[in-house]
Scaffold this active site. Structure first.
Site, PDB file in Angstrom:
ATOM      1  N   ASP A  23       0.872  -1.168   0.000  1.00  0.00           N
ATOM      2  CA  ASP A  23       0.000   0.000   0.000  1.00  0.00           C
ATOM      3  C   ASP A  23       0.914   1.224   0.000  1.00  0.00           C
ATOM      4  O   ASP A  23       2.093   1.141   0.362  1.00  0.00           O
ATOM      5  CB  ASP A  23      -0.950   0.003   1.203  1.00  0.00           C
ATOM      6  CG  ASP A  23      -2.151   0.926   0.960  1.00  0.00           C
ATOM      7  OD1 ASP A  23      -2.085   1.764   0.035  1.00  0.00           O
ATOM      8  OD2 ASP A  23      -3.155   0.819   1.690  1.00  0.00           O
TER       9      ASP A  23
HETATM   10  C1  BGC Z   1      -5.039   3.191  -0.085  1.00  0.00           C
HETATM   11  C2  BGC Z   1      -5.020   2.183  -1.223  1.00  0.00           C
HETATM   12  C3  BGC Z   1      -4.787   2.898  -2.532  1.00  0.00           C
HETATM   13  C4  BGC Z   1      -3.495   3.695  -2.441  1.00  0.00           C
HETATM   14  C5  BGC Z   1      -3.177   4.466  -3.706  1.00  0.00           C
HETATM   15  C6  BGC Z   1      -3.817   4.077  -0.105  1.00  0.00           C
HETATM   16  O1  BGC Z   1      -3.938   5.113   0.820  1.00  0.00           O
HETATM   17  O2  BGC Z   1      -5.125   2.511   1.146  1.00  0.00           O
HETATM   18  O3  BGC Z   1      -6.225   1.460  -1.260  1.00  0.00           O
HETATM   19  O4  BGC Z   1      -4.749   1.977  -3.584  1.00  0.00           O
HETATM   20  O5  BGC Z   1      -3.590   4.627  -1.384  1.00  0.00           O
HETATM   21  O6  BGC Z   1      -4.057   5.520  -3.865  1.00  0.00           O
END
Ligand code: BGC
Length: 775
Positions: free
Chosen positions: A221
């Site tokens: 993530d």
């Molecule tokens: C989220 C993810 C997301 C990523 C990119 C993170 O803060 O938890 O689900 O894909 O950001 O935007």
């Protein structure tokens, strides 16, 4: 393709460069081996692309709770194929979706973004989504592996959970999507049993890669990789975003000093090359999807919305509406539909059909709109042509962009020509012509310094700082400042906001909103006006909603109440007109204290861009509401089996074990898992079970063709389902195959068969299992 051959051509620094983002959304190209830049994008309701703004619009589909409410894997696959089509159009190779964490508690901030409280339904819907997208030649990364079921302290919280519960509940959807062939997977921010997930070798190398045979790539993530060796050895293959991060030179050094074997790096590179090959980004391979049918995204968004709408109450069969010539439409969300939840799930559609617009487009009915009450905490942006100027310290314009609203949002990528080091200011300019005379309110929501002018006069100048430590809060939950300005109807004014940029320069993040509200007669008068309109109309439809401050990534909910004075508004309208229908526009459950006093309740979830058209279709019976609850709907928050999302000493113990969702309820909820009414009635006639297959006969006993979701439970847990259709009087038999896991449990010796006999039941919901057999 021989990936090892390619790997042998790369030196260590090049291999390591491939393991961290080149920027916010992509991995670097390596032309010498024919590898293109690999682009990733959120997900899950559309494909945002590399711009976090309206400059590159996307189809916005209904949110995942709505998708799961269809219980229809073929429809979900079609959604996946549309998403692949969108991804290809935008040059995206991997969609950062689906979100397959569970509805452990209705307080979870990203509840709307997950499918269900039930691991089996989540796995089936998730697998269909993955298959649909990947059939279109685009990768997926089911997320967030694992136990990321709430938001509070999400970067650091330690989830304490037994191996048995992990295996039987939280890992089960992941096991299912890996079985369906997912090409990627995203590791979560949180820790599980003391180890942060990006470093969790037991779960990532052990369970995911070795035991389940996952051959895709594991992406962190965003910013979740916080170490060099432990994360590299822990099974995460790619650290996002980049180009900075804890790998790079430090990982190279760790390899040279023998702390991380080069074979570990090679395995990561191999997984990335395999992904690139699959998505057509290696060796000039073209994507598989050239010959696929072109899907009409607008039509599909409308169809899916109606199919997910869940009718939970319909007294006296008030719906579908007949003989209605005047309809009172009430609520702020009727005019400004809440079509999606907040956070990284946000996409920018090029049109949104509100309930007001959707219903006004219908012939033969006069729609009378009343706001009733406005529950929004932050003011909405103005939908007027706006220019954004990017300027250096001397006021020279580096770039100029046109926006459709007064919301400024660039995340990860600034417009061409904007050098972050030279950028000093961003300024929005728009001309606003008021419809009403009186005291208008303007606001800025964002972090940093702001100066707002109206016709050259400074009306607000302030530096706003961020509470708390989550940098994402700057755009997920920004502070707001307001100012009242006297304006005259019909006289245009020039409004500007100047914002010295720099708060989060490294990320290329600029996010602020110029909000606006019309002069208001006051909340009491607004409610009184709605009551008058409802009283004088044949039927009243109140659209009630949560707000961006309630349902979003980045924080959890504090309660399940409809925000503001909406409960009071509904009660007042229902008292004025017994034919009151409440449309609940929320991604997750809300308390409905007025439930017994209204004629009908239709849950529309976050319905996506075609919200209003789908609502008109369903209210007037052109489409049947197809949804069944993917999650049990509480009467009161305190009845829900799990309400704990607040870490104590950094930890949240999942002490409820597997007792989440319907398995954990002891009180009577408002509506059970699986519940939902259509526009016809069904009888459940017979059941026959043999080995792991169950046949169920149902008959349409109503007056119109309809669709039914036949649900099969084994020992009280959902184990199979199917969607059937039939004409009035027609019987259909469906045969459902039950998965092996429905008859197993996790023990110290791994998965073991639970000795029979097993109770197999079929019915319309968890609470209505009218047919039963023994296996
Ligand atoms: C989220 C993810 C997301 C990523 C990119 C993170 O803060 O938890 O689900 O894909 O950001 O935007």
């Amino acid at each position: 393709m021989d990936f090892d051959d390619l790997i042998n051509k790369l030196d260590l620094p090049t291999k390591i460069r491939l393991l961290t983002g080149a920027d916010m959304w992509s991995l670097p190209a390596i032309p010498e081996i024919g590898l293109d830049r690999l682009v990733m994008s959120d997900g899950p309701i559309g494909v945002r692309g590399e711009q976090w703004s309206a400059v590159d619009p996307s189809i916005a589909l209904p949110s995942p709770t709505a998708l799961a409410a269809t219980w229809d894997v073929d429809l979900v696959k079609r959604v996946g194929r549309l998403l692949a089509q969108e991804a290809r159009r935008k040059g995206v190779h991997v969609l950062l979706a689906p979100t397959i964490n569970l509805h452990r508690t209705p307080l979870g901030g990203r509840h709307f973004e997950c499918f269900s409280e039930d691991p089996f339904l989540t796995g089936e819907v998730g697998a269909a989504y993955v298959e649909g997208v990947q059939e279109g030649g685009v990768g997926t990364t089911p997320k967030h592996f694992v136990a990321n079921d709430f938001e509070t302290d999400r970067f650091t919280v330690n989830v304490q959970v037994t191996e048995k519960v992990l295996r039987e509940v939280y890992l089960r959807p992941f096991e299912r999507v890996v079985g369906a062939g997912a090409w990627g997977l995203m590791t979560a921010y949180n820790a599980v049993n003391g180890t942060t997930m990006t470093e969790h070798s037991d779960l990532v190398n052990g369970v995911l890669k070795d035991e389940w045979g996952f051959d895709g790539y594991v992406v962190s993530d965003w910013t979740a990789v916080r170490s060099t060796e432990p994360a590299a050895l822990g099974g995460t293959d790619v650290a996002m975003p980049g180009p900075h991060g804890p790998w790079g030179d430090k990982l190279e050094e760790a390899v040279r000093e023998g702390r991380v074997p080069e074979s570990v790096v090679d395995d990561k590179v191999r997984r990335i090359l395999r992904l690139a090959h699959r998505v057509g980004a290696l060796g000039g391979a073209s994507r598989t999807a050239a010959d696929q049918e072109q899907i009409d995204g607008v039509a599909l968004a409308r169809e899916v919305a109606a199919r997910g709408f869940t009718l939970v109450r319909n007294e006296g069969g008030i719906l579908p509406l007949e003989n209605v010539s005047t309809l009172a439409l009430v609520g702020s969300a009727a005019d400004e539909a809440r079509i999606m939840g907040g956070g990284s799930a946000q996409v920018f559609p090029d049109r949104v059909v509100s309930p007001l617009q959707g219903l006004r487009e219908r012939d033969g009915v006069e729609v009378r709109y009343a706001l009733g009450t406005d529950p929004r905490v932050r003011l909405s942006p103005l939908t007027i042509p706006t220019r954004a100027y990017f300027m250096d310290a001397d006021g020279d314009v580096l770039a100029e962009e046109r926006l459709a609203t007064t919301e400024a949002r660039w995340i990860g990528q600034l417009p061409d020509g904007v050098d972050q080091d030279r950028l000093a200011f961003v300024e929005l300019r728009a001309t606003y012509t008021p419809d009403l005379s009186g005291e208008h309110v303007f606001s800025v929501a964002g972090v940093g310094a702001f100066k707002v002018t109206v016709d050259g006069r400074t009306v607000l100048e302030e530096t706003v700082s961020l509470d708390g430590e989550d940098p994402a809060a700057a755009f997920l939950a920004p502070p707001e400042r307001r100012v009242a300005v006297e304006l005259r109807a019909g006289t245009p004014v020039e409004v500007t906001v100047r914002h010295p940029s720099g708060a989060l320069k490294g990320f290329g993040l600029i996010a602020f909103t110029l909000g606006h509200a019309n002069p208001s007669p006051g909340q009491d008068e607004l409610i009184a006006e709605a009551v008058r309109v409802a009283e004088a109309s044949d039927v009243a439809v109140v659209v009630a909603s949560t707000t961006l401050e309630v349902e979003s990534e980045g924080f959890d909910r504090k309660d399940l109440k409809l925000p503001g004075r909406q409960d009071e508004l509904i009660a007042a309208v229902a008292a004025a007109n017994p034919r009151t229908i409440v449309v609940v526009n929320a991604g997750s459950p809300v308390e409905m204290p007025w439930l017994e006093s209204v004629a009908a309740v239709l849950l529309t979830w976050f319905p996506g861009q075609e919200a209003g058209g789908a609502l008109a279709d369903v209210l007037f019976g052109d489409a049947e509401p197809g949804g069944r609850l993917p999650t049990t709907w509480p009467r009161r928050l305190e009845d829900a089996p799990v309400v704990n999302v607040t870490p104590a000493d950094g930890a949240v113990p999942y002490s409820e074990g597997d007792r989440i969702g319907y398995r954990g309820w002891t009180a009577e909820p408002a509506f059970w898992f699986g519940h939902g009414l259509g526009y016809t009635t069904w009888s459940y006639d017979s059941i026959a079970a043999e080995d792991r297959s169950v046949s169920v006969q149902v008959t349409n006993t109503g007056g119109r063709r309809g669709r039914e979701v036949v649900q099969v439970y084994v020992n009280g847990a959902l184990a199979g389902f199917d969607v059937v259709e039939a004409d009035p009087g027609q019987s259909v038999v469906t045969t459902v195959f039950l998965p092996e896991r429905a008859f197993q449990e996790w023990t110290a010796d791994g998965w073991q068969a639970v000795p029979g006999p097993h109770t197999v039941e079929a019915g319309r919901s968890y609470a209505d299992r009218s047919l039963s057999a023994t296996l």
